[in-house]
Structures are given as structure tokens and as C-alpha cells.
Enzyme design. Structure first.
Site, PDB file in Angstrom:
ATOM      1  N   GLY A  13       0.820  -1.213   0.000  1.00 32.55           N
ATOM      2  CA  GLY A  13       0.000   0.000   0.000  1.00 32.55           C
ATOM      3  C   GLY A  13       0.848   1.254   0.000  1.00 32.55           C
ATOM      4  O   GLY A  13       0.578   2.190   0.759  1.00 32.55           O
ATOM      5  N   GLY A  19       1.654   5.081   3.439  1.00 29.24           N
ATOM      6  CA  GLY A  19       2.619   4.113   2.888  1.00 29.24           C
ATOM      7  C   GLY A  19       3.519   4.762   1.848  1.00 29.24           C
ATOM      8  O   GLY A  19       4.718   4.471   1.770  1.00 29.24           O
ATOM      9  N   SER A 144      -4.661  -0.237  13.847  1.00 33.60           N
ATOM     10  CA  SER A 144      -5.416   0.975  14.187  1.00 33.60           C
ATOM     11  C   SER A 144      -5.878   0.918  15.638  1.00 33.60           C
ATOM     12  O   SER A 144      -5.919  -0.153  16.258  1.00 33.60           O
ATOM     13  CB  SER A 144      -6.632   1.076  13.270  1.00 33.60           C
ATOM     14  OG  SER A 144      -7.437   2.158  13.655  1.00 33.60           O
ATOM     15  N   TYR A 167     -13.988  -3.201   9.800  1.00 31.58           N
ATOM     16  CA  TYR A 167     -12.676  -2.545   9.851  1.00 31.58           C
ATOM     17  C   TYR A 167     -12.003  -2.846  11.199  1.00 31.58           C
ATOM     18  O   TYR A 167     -10.835  -3.273  11.238  1.00 31.58           O
ATOM     19  CB  TYR A 167     -12.846  -1.026   9.670  1.00 31.58           C
ATOM     20  CG  TYR A 167     -11.533  -0.273   9.691  1.00 31.58           C
ATOM     21  CD1 TYR A 167     -10.681  -0.280   8.583  1.00 31.58           C
ATOM     22  CD2 TYR A 167     -11.132   0.456  10.813  1.00 31.58           C
ATOM     23  CE1 TYR A 167      -9.475   0.410   8.590  1.00 31.58           C
ATOM     24  CE2 TYR A 167      -9.926   1.150  10.833  1.00 31.58           C
ATOM     25  CZ  TYR A 167      -9.100   1.123   9.718  1.00 31.58           C
ATOM     26  OH  TYR A 167      -7.886   1.796   9.733  1.00 31.58           O
TER      27      TYR A 167
HETATM   28  N1  NAP Z   1      -5.640   7.242   7.704  1.00 30.88           N
HETATM   29  C1  NAP Z   1      -5.707   7.057   9.002  1.00 30.88           C
HETATM   30  O1  NAP Z   1      -6.015   7.964   9.767  1.00 30.88           O
HETATM   31  C2  NAP Z   1      -5.369   5.717   9.595  1.00 30.88           C
HETATM   32  C3  NAP Z   1      -5.535   5.539  10.984  1.00 30.88           C
HETATM   33  C4  NAP Z   1      -5.207   4.302  11.538  1.00 30.88           C
HETATM   34  C5  NAP Z   1      -4.705   3.297  10.725  1.00 30.88           C
HETATM   35  N2  NAP Z   1      -4.564   3.504   9.385  1.00 30.88           N
HETATM   36  C6  NAP Z   1      -4.045   2.407   8.571  1.00 30.88           C
HETATM   37  O2  NAP Z   1      -2.952   2.882   7.802  1.00 30.88           O
HETATM   38  C7  NAP Z   1      -2.852   2.123   6.588  1.00 30.88           C
HETATM   39  C8  NAP Z   1      -2.728   3.067   5.396  1.00 30.88           C
HETATM   40  O3  NAP Z   1      -3.880   3.867   5.345  1.00 30.88           O
HETATM   41  P1  NAP Z   1      -3.977   5.235   4.524  1.00 30.88           P
HETATM   42  O4  NAP Z   1      -4.814   6.124   5.327  1.00 30.88           O
HETATM   43  O5  NAP Z   1      -2.637   5.647   4.083  1.00 30.88           O
HETATM   44  O6  NAP Z   1      -4.862   4.727   3.288  1.00 30.88           O
HETATM   45  P2  NAP Z   1      -4.917   5.166   1.753  1.00 30.88           P
HETATM   46  O7  NAP Z   1      -4.362   6.515   1.522  1.00 30.88           O
HETATM   47  O8  NAP Z   1      -6.309   4.883   1.333  1.00 30.88           O
HETATM   48  O9  NAP Z   1      -3.914   4.119   1.051  1.00 30.88           O
HETATM   49  C9  NAP Z   1      -4.214   2.757   1.069  1.00 30.88           C
HETATM   50  C10 NAP Z   1      -3.160   1.982   0.329  1.00 30.88           C
HETATM   51  O10 NAP Z   1      -3.524   0.588   0.380  1.00 30.88           O
HETATM   52  C11 NAP Z   1      -3.580   0.074  -0.939  1.00 30.88           C
HETATM   53  N3  NAP Z   1      -4.664  -0.899  -1.073  1.00 30.88           N
HETATM   54  C12 NAP Z   1      -5.960  -0.770  -0.698  1.00 30.88           C
HETATM   55  N4  NAP Z   1      -6.654  -1.867  -1.055  1.00 30.88           N
HETATM   56  C13 NAP Z   1      -5.790  -2.692  -1.680  1.00 30.88           C
HETATM   57  C14 NAP Z   1      -5.894  -3.969  -2.292  1.00 30.88           C
HETATM   58  N5  NAP Z   1      -7.061  -4.628  -2.383  1.00 30.88           N
HETATM   59  N6  NAP Z   1      -4.793  -4.517  -2.832  1.00 30.88           N
HETATM   60  C15 NAP Z   1      -3.613  -3.879  -2.812  1.00 30.88           C
HETATM   61  N7  NAP Z   1      -3.429  -2.666  -2.242  1.00 30.88           N
HETATM   62  C16 NAP Z   1      -4.511  -2.087  -1.698  1.00 30.88           C
HETATM   63  C17 NAP Z   1      -3.831   1.270  -1.843  1.00 30.88           C
HETATM   64  O11 NAP Z   1      -3.291   0.948  -3.123  1.00 30.88           O
HETATM   65  P3  NAP Z   1      -4.031   1.326  -4.532  1.00 30.88           P
HETATM   66  O12 NAP Z   1      -4.629   2.669  -4.305  1.00 30.88           O
HETATM   67  O13 NAP Z   1      -2.900   1.310  -5.522  1.00 30.88           O
HETATM   68  O14 NAP Z   1      -5.003   0.260  -4.753  1.00 30.88           O
HETATM   69  C18 NAP Z   1      -3.040   2.366  -1.132  1.00 30.88           C
HETATM   70  O15 NAP Z   1      -1.693   2.342  -1.533  1.00 30.88           O
HETATM   71  C19 NAP Z   1      -4.102   1.239   6.534  1.00 30.88           C
HETATM   72  O16 NAP Z   1      -3.767  -0.061   6.945  1.00 30.88           O
HETATM   73  C20 NAP Z   1      -5.035   1.887   7.547  1.00 30.88           C
HETATM   74  O17 NAP Z   1      -5.939   0.966   8.109  1.00 30.88           O
HETATM   75  C21 NAP Z   1      -4.878   4.684   8.795  1.00 30.88           C
END
Ligand code: NAP
Length: 285
Positions: A13, A19, A144, A167
Site C-alpha cells: 500500500g 505508505g 489501528s 474494519y
Molecule cells: N488514515 C488514518 O487515519 C489511519 C488511521 C489508523 C490506521 N490507518 C491504517 O494505515 C494504513 C494506510 O492507510 P492510509 O490512510 O494511508 O490509506 P490510503 O491513503 O487509502 O492508502 C491505502 C493503500 O492501500 C492500498 N490498497 C488498498 N486496497 C488494496 C488492495 N485490495 N490490494 C492492494 N493494495 C490495496 C492502496 O493501493 P491502490 O490505491 O494502488 O489500490 C493504497 O496504496 C491502513 O492499513 C489503515 O488501516 C490509517
């Protein structure tokens, strides 16, 4: 861009969100970075950006909603590198706008459980021999603060589905897995830790959920990078951190019976063979 440190990291990701920043910062610090996601355009753009700055990166596409694709990704990683010092299981998705609509993966597993947890369980096991060979090596599972106990009678959430429950269940599963695996890997030179990076970072996931961001992506990246590379964490394993601080997860994470149940179920659902599940440490005994 720093001179190469001779080490390789895979960040799932890393085509978007936190990421992407983690991958860019590792590359700037001299790591060879394996960028992963589904979106080829965004993946290749990051690789080009890293290379233009004098770094080294390669894009490996895979949809983690398919066990066959997770297996193909592990094969592609083994082809791309003879060593792997860092694996960050970061890819994930939230329920998005369709909060009540239960979706399934290519293998007919509940989608968030499959992408957020099961794919990381399988990928980690498939890459463990490579990580062990490259020890000292680290695994970081990006979980999370949103956690909900797994109901082992209905893990696929066929009854009373909600996006938030899906989730939170998938995120707690990552923590149970981390603690369980840390025990298996003790003494192998491979550590595994997990964290809540930051609350509502300004990423696509949060924007699509309709929530107003309250943390920066930099804050989350700092927390992930601490577990990934900080000398302070050397040899430490099985930790759950809230941001940069060690914290306590949901009580189920400390229930050895629940962890055993989840491990057995995950082996069954992913079709992991006994040989693939043999941890490097167990193999040495
Ligand atoms: N944002 C927050 O506040 C927050 C808080 C707590 C935890 N987290 C955790 O942090 C991590 C990253 O989150 P983020 O906020 O950076 O999310 P994001 O901006 O939506 O990015 C998600 C990433 O995961 C990839 N992804 C999603 N579904 C996929 C699939 N089926 N196969 C392969 N790749 C996939 C996407 O790749 P593509 O777009 O190329 O498909 C993208 O690179 C997650 O595990 C999330 O649960 C986030």
C-alpha cells in the site's frame, strides 16, 4: 538522497497515503524500496520520483483481495531481491461510503478481513524465509486504534454487518497476529511489531470516509518509521504502539486461546501449507 545502505524494504500500500510517504522516506535514507499497490500509474510515478532523486525502487502490483495474487506478489518479491530486511504490511481499506454493504474478496472472504488482515498473514509467512535469511530484519503491521473483538462464530460477518465492525475486527486481527508471530519468531533475528500510526490522517481512506482529518500523514509516517528502523526498537518484538508510544490493545489481543484460534483459521483460509507455516525459528530447533 543518501547513499545506498544495501538493504531492501517492501511496503504494501505504498501507492498512496502514509505508505507512500514511508516508502519515499526510506528511499531517501538509502533503502531500496519495493513499492506495492494496485494502481500502476501511481506506483510507477513514485518509483520515477525516487529514481529521479538518485534512489532505487521497483513497483510490484497486486490486488490483496485475492490469495492467488498475494502468492504472486511473494514470488515477485523473491525475484526482485535476494534479501529483505523490512516488511511493512500497510495496505488497507476502510468501509468507505457503503457502510452497510458487506463485500467479499475473490476467495469469498469478507473483504476488509481479507485485505487488511489475511493478505498480510499470508504474505508475511511466504516471505519469512527471506526475512530470516536477511536477519536482523523487521516486520511492521500497520493496524489501528479502532479495534473490535473477533466473533469466532461469525468471522465473515454474515450477521449484523457494519463497515466499522469489519474494519475494527480486521485491525484487531493484525494485532493478535503480531503478538502470536513474535512468540514464534523469538530468537530468529526477525522482530514483528504493530501500531496505530495516527488518528484520522489526511489520506484517501479518511477523505472517502467523509471524516475531517485531524492528524498529518507525516505524524503517522514518523510512528511507522520508528518501529521500522529506530535503533531504540532493536530486538523488541510483539509490541503494540499508539503513535510512538507503547500501548495496550483490546483485551482479546492478550488471550492466547483467541490467538491460537485465529492462527488455525488463517492457515485454513489462506491454504498455507505446513512447510510454509514452519517458522524459521521452529525449523532451527
Ligand atoms: N488514515 C488514518 O487515519 C489511519 C488511521 C489508523 C490506521 N490507518 C491504517 O494505515 C494504513 C494506510 O492507510 P492510509 O490512510 O494511508 O490509506 P490510503 O491513503 O487509502 O492508502 C491505502 C493503500 O492501500 C492500498 N490498497 C488498498 N486496497 C488494496 C488492495 N485490495 N490490494 C492492494 N493494495 C490495496 C492502496 O493501493 P491502490 O490505491 O494502488 O489500490 C493504497 O496504496 C491502513 O492499513 C489503515 O488501516 C490509517
Amino acid at each position: 538522497m543518501a547513499k545506498s545502505n544495501g538493504k531492501t524494504a517492501l511496503i504494501t500500500g505504498s501507492t498512496d497515503g502514509v505508505g507512500r510517504l514511508v516508502a519515499a522516506r526510506l528511499a531517501a535514507g538509502g533503502w531500496r524500496v519495493l513499492v506495492h499497490g494496485r494502481d500502476r500509474k501511481r506506483g510507477e510515478a513514485l518509483v520515477a520520483e525516487i529514481k529521479a532523486a538518485g534512489g532505487d525502487a521497483e513497483f510490484l502490483p497486486a490486488d490483496l483481495a485475492s490469495i492467488a495474487e498475494v502468492r504472486r506478489l511473494a514470488d515477485a518479491v523473491r525475484k526482485a531481491t535476494p534479501r529483505l530486511e523490512l516488511l511493512i504490511n500497510n495496505a488497507g481499506l476502510a468501509s468507505g461510503a457503503a457502510r452497510t454493504e458487506r463485500r467479499t474478496s475473490a476467495d469469498r472472504h469478507e473483504l476488509l478481513f481479507a485485505v487488511n488482515y489475511l493478505s498480510g498473514f499470508l504474505l508475511t509467512h511466504l516471505l519469512l524465509p527471506l526475512l530470516a535469511k536477511s536477519a536482523p530484519a523487521r516486520i511492521v503491521n500497520v493496524s489501528s486504534l479502532g479495534q473490535q473483538a473477533i466473533d469466532f462464530d461469525d468471522v465473515m460477518l454474515t450477521q449484523g454487518y457494519s463497515g466499522s465492525r469489519a474494519y475494527c475486527q480486521s485491525k484487531l486481527a493484525q494485532i493478535l497476529f503480531t503478538i502470536d508471530l513474535a512468540g514464534e519468531l523469538a530468537g530468529s533475528g526477525v522482530t514483528v511489531n504493530t501500531l496505530h500510526p495516527a488518528t484520522y490522517m489526511n489520506t484517501t481512506m479518511v477523505q472517502q470516509s467523509g471524516v475531517t482529518p485531524i492528524s498529518s500523514v507525516e505524524e503517522g509516517a514518523d510512528a511507522i518509521l520508528k518501529l521500522a528502523v529506530s535503533p531504540e526498537l532493536e530486538g523488541k518484538s510483539g509490541l503494540y504502539c499508539n503513535g510512538q508510544r507503547e500501548a495496550r490493545a483490546d483485551a482479546q489481543a492478550y488471550d492466547a486461546d483467541a490467538r491460537r484460534k485465529l492462527r488455525a483459521l488463517s492457515i485454513k483460509l489462506t491454504g498455507l501449507s505446513a512447510k510454509e507455516h514452519a517458522s524459521p525459528q521452529r525449523g532451527r530447533r
